[in-house]
Design a protein around this motif. Sequence first.
Motif, PDB file in Angstrom:
ATOM      1  N   LYS A 213     124.939  98.579  46.392  1.00 10.28           N
ATOM      2  CA  LYS A 213     126.104  99.251  45.828  1.00 10.28           C
ATOM      3  C   LYS A 213     127.203  98.220  45.792  1.00 10.28           C
ATOM      4  N   SER A 214     127.718  97.980  44.611  1.00  6.27           N
ATOM      5  CA  SER A 214     128.639  96.876  44.514  1.00  6.27           C
ATOM      6  C   SER A 214     129.539  96.983  43.292  1.00  6.27           C
ATOM      7  N   ASP A 215     130.603  96.244  43.369  1.00 12.52           N
ATOM      8  CA  ASP A 215     131.509  96.045  42.260  1.00 12.52           C
ATOM      9  C   ASP A 215     130.729  95.272  41.174  1.00 12.52           C
ATOM     10  N   PRO A 216     130.875  95.609  39.891  1.00 12.32           N
ATOM     11  CA  PRO A 216     130.121  94.886  38.861  1.00 12.32           C
ATOM     12  C   PRO A 216     130.327  93.368  38.906  1.00 12.32           C
ATOM     13  N   MET A 217     131.557  92.930  39.226  1.00 16.01           N
ATOM     14  CA  MET A 217     131.828  91.489  39.265  1.00 16.01           C
ATOM     15  C   MET A 217     131.044  90.805  40.382  1.00 16.01           C
ATOM     16  N   VAL A 218     130.953  91.489  41.518  1.00 13.88           N
ATOM     17  CA  VAL A 218     130.223  90.926  42.657  1.00 13.88           C
ATOM     18  C   VAL A 218     128.740  90.830  42.308  1.00 13.88           C
ATOM     19  N   LEU A 219     128.267  91.851  41.609  1.00 13.53           N
ATOM     20  CA  LEU A 219     126.865  91.868  41.187  1.00 13.53           C
ATOM     21  C   LEU A 219     126.588  90.688  40.245  1.00 13.53           C
ATOM     22  N   LEU A 220     127.513  90.467  39.319  1.00 12.75           N
ATOM     23  CA  LEU A 220     127.372  89.344  38.395  1.00 12.75           C
ATOM     24  C   LEU A 220     127.355  88.022  39.141  1.00 12.75           C
ATOM     25  N   ARG A 221     128.250  87.913  40.113  1.00 14.78           N
ATOM     26  CA  ARG A 221     128.338  86.662  40.863  1.00 14.78           C
ATOM     27  C   ARG A 221     127.046  86.369  41.625  1.00 14.78           C
ATOM     28  N   SER A 222     126.347  87.437  41.993  1.00 16.29           N
ATOM     29  CA  SER A 222     125.126  87.230  42.775  1.00 16.29           C
ATOM     30  C   SER A 222     124.030  86.528  41.975  1.00 16.29           C
ATOM     31  N   VAL A 223     124.144  86.527  40.645  1.00 12.43           N
ATOM     32  CA  VAL A 223     123.142  85.808  39.847  1.00 12.43           C
ATOM     33  C   VAL A 223     123.722  84.576  39.144  1.00 12.43           C
ATOM     34  N   GLN A 224     124.963  84.259  39.485  1.00 12.17           N
ATOM     35  CA  GLN A 224     125.573  83.052  38.930  1.00 12.17           C
ATOM     36  C   GLN A 224     124.726  81.831  39.318  1.00 12.17           C
ATOM     37  N   GLY A 225     124.411  80.995  38.343  1.00 13.76           N
ATOM     38  CA  GLY A 225     123.589  79.808  38.639  1.00 13.76           C
ATOM     39  C   GLY A 225     122.101  80.103  38.682  1.00 13.76           C
ATOM     40  N   LYS A 226     121.733  81.346  38.388  1.00 13.37           N
ATOM     41  CA  LYS A 226     120.312  81.707  38.448  1.00 13.37           C
ATOM     42  C   LYS A 226     119.779  82.196  37.103  1.00 13.37           C
ATOM     43  N   VAL A 227     120.566  82.032  36.043  1.00 10.00           N
ATOM     44  CA  VAL A 227     120.116  82.512  34.734  1.00 10.00           C
ATOM     45  C   VAL A 227     120.014  81.325  33.773  1.00 10.00           C
ATOM     46  N   TRP A 228     118.872  81.260  33.091  1.00  8.50           N
ATOM     47  CA  TRP A 228     118.546  80.087  32.295  1.00  8.50           C
ATOM     48  C   TRP A 228     118.087  80.492  30.902  1.00  8.50           C
ATOM     49  N   SER A 229     118.285  79.569  29.981  1.00 10.34           N
ATOM     50  CA  SER A 229     117.785  79.786  28.641  1.00 10.34           C
ATOM     51  C   SER A 229     116.722  78.718  28.358  1.00 10.34           C
ATOM     52  N   VAL A 230     115.563  79.192  27.892  1.00 12.33           N
ATOM     53  CA  VAL A 230     114.440  78.292  27.621  1.00 12.33           C
ATOM     54  C   VAL A 230     113.858  78.687  26.264  1.00 12.33           C
ATOM     55  N   VAL A 231     113.539  77.694  25.442  1.00 10.81           N
ATOM     56  CA  VAL A 231     112.890  78.009  24.159  1.00 10.81           C
ATOM     57  C   VAL A 231     111.403  77.666  24.278  1.00 10.81           C
ATOM     58  N   ILE A 232     110.568  78.628  23.934  1.00 12.99           N
ATOM     59  CA  ILE A 232     109.119  78.401  23.980  1.00 12.99           C
ATOM     60  C   ILE A 232     108.530  78.766  22.619  1.00 12.99           C
ATOM     61  N   SER A 233     107.269  78.433  22.413  1.00 15.38           N
ATOM     62  CA  SER A 233     106.650  78.901  21.168  1.00 15.38           C
ATOM     63  C   SER A 233     105.992  80.254  21.444  1.00 15.38           C
ATOM     64  N   GLU A 234     105.811  80.957  20.375  1.00 11.20           N
ATOM     65  CA  GLU A 234     105.368  82.357  20.448  1.00 11.20           C
ATOM     66  C   GLU A 234     104.108  82.534  21.313  1.00 11.20           C
ATOM     67  N   HIS A 235     103.144  81.609  21.174  1.00  8.22           N
ATOM     68  CA  HIS A 235     101.876  81.792  21.897  1.00  8.22           C
ATOM     69  C   HIS A 235     101.998  81.543  23.401  1.00  8.22           C
ATOM     70  N   GLU A 236     103.146  81.031  23.845  1.00 17.72           N
ATOM     71  CA  GLU A 236     103.338  80.788  25.282  1.00 17.72           C
ATOM     72  C   GLU A 236     103.924  81.996  26.012  1.00 17.72           C
ATOM     73  N   LEU A 237     104.197  83.050  25.236  1.00 17.33           N
ATOM     74  CA  LEU A 237     104.939  84.170  25.809  1.00 17.33           C
ATOM     75  C   LEU A 237     104.201  84.840  26.975  1.00 17.33           C
ATOM     76  N   GLN A 238     102.896  85.033  26.794  1.00 12.59           N
ATOM     77  CA  GLN A 238     102.137  85.729  27.835  1.00 12.59           C
ATOM     78  C   GLN A 238     102.176  84.967  29.164  1.00 12.59           C
ATOM     79  N   ASP A 239     101.964  83.665  29.081  1.00  7.03           N
ATOM     80  CA  ASP A 239     102.056  82.803  30.264  1.00  7.03           C
ATOM     81  C   ASP A 239     103.436  82.878  30.889  1.00  7.03           C
TER      82      ASP A 239
END
Length: 291
Positions: A213-239
Amino acid sequence: MLLEINGISKQYNKAAWALQDINLQLKPGIIGLLGPNGAGKSSLMRILATITKPTTGTVFWNGMNIGKKPDELRRVLGYLPQDFGVYPHLKPIEFLEYAASLKGVSSRQTRTRMLELLELLNLQDTLKRPIGSFSGGMRQRIGIAQALLNDPKVLIVDEPTVGLDPEERLRFRSILTDLSGERIIIFSTHIVSDIEATADQIAIMSKGRLLVKSDPMVLLRSVQGKVWSVVISEHELQDARAKWLISGTIRREDGLQLRIVSVHQPTSQAMEVSPNLEDAYLYVRHNGGEQ
Ligand SMILES: Nc1ncnc2c1ncn2[C@@H]1O[C@H](COP(=O)(O)OP(=O)(O)O)[C@@H](O)[C@H]1O
Ligand SMILES: [Mg+2]
């Protein structure tokens, strides 16, 4: 104004616990109860609405035990159940009169109050139409109107946005925001975007337990530095699905762009991105609330 939920557990049958040791202290504001189907949201709300009794634990309303004195809370309670049924042949006022009589709200004050509510919820032009002809959003607004008849201090709305189109959803959220203030509003949903802009506090439930149970900002902060963007090809999705916690995919010309929630950089090309509540929700569910 304080609604205290102390060690609430609920067992409908011997096989399983629908709720396990829920502890929450609720003050005025909007609390978003977020969790997948079966998490126990409706069970908790029915207990707070004094429809069901907990198997163990106590709910206190301003220090009064509502197991012993349910009327103290009922007088100031508005409840929109998940399976809210309307009487299709009744017109808005007829329906509200019926709801008022069930609540024991005196009929002399009600007429004015009803017209005010119908206007507040932008239903003033529907007075001559039977509720059966209403859209989903209009029905939910009538549902809110009946919950507001007694000007409640505690307003409980259980998955009110299910079946609404995006525009109706937006409108419903802004109605709840307008109603907040000196009220405790408990709003359940399984959709993050329903509460990310409206809730002052977010309680995440899963499998009968309260994970966070938390303030939305605190919840957001808990994943700061843990979210990434990666580009893959379609056939790699299952893996990729097997390997990573994926909070979103976007199709692009050069492949699929994944949002990945991970303590460590998932690949050397992965770019850190700023977290949103969807990422935090996924992370909390995956970690069982341990941060
Ligand atoms: N009246 C009931 N009788 C038996 N089991 C129930 C009843 N209501 C809910 N449950 C069970 O309790 C658990 C929690 O359900 P519920 O409170 O409806 O969760 P949610 O609203 O988050 O989807 C589920 O496993 C559900 O099957
Ligand atoms: Mg439910």
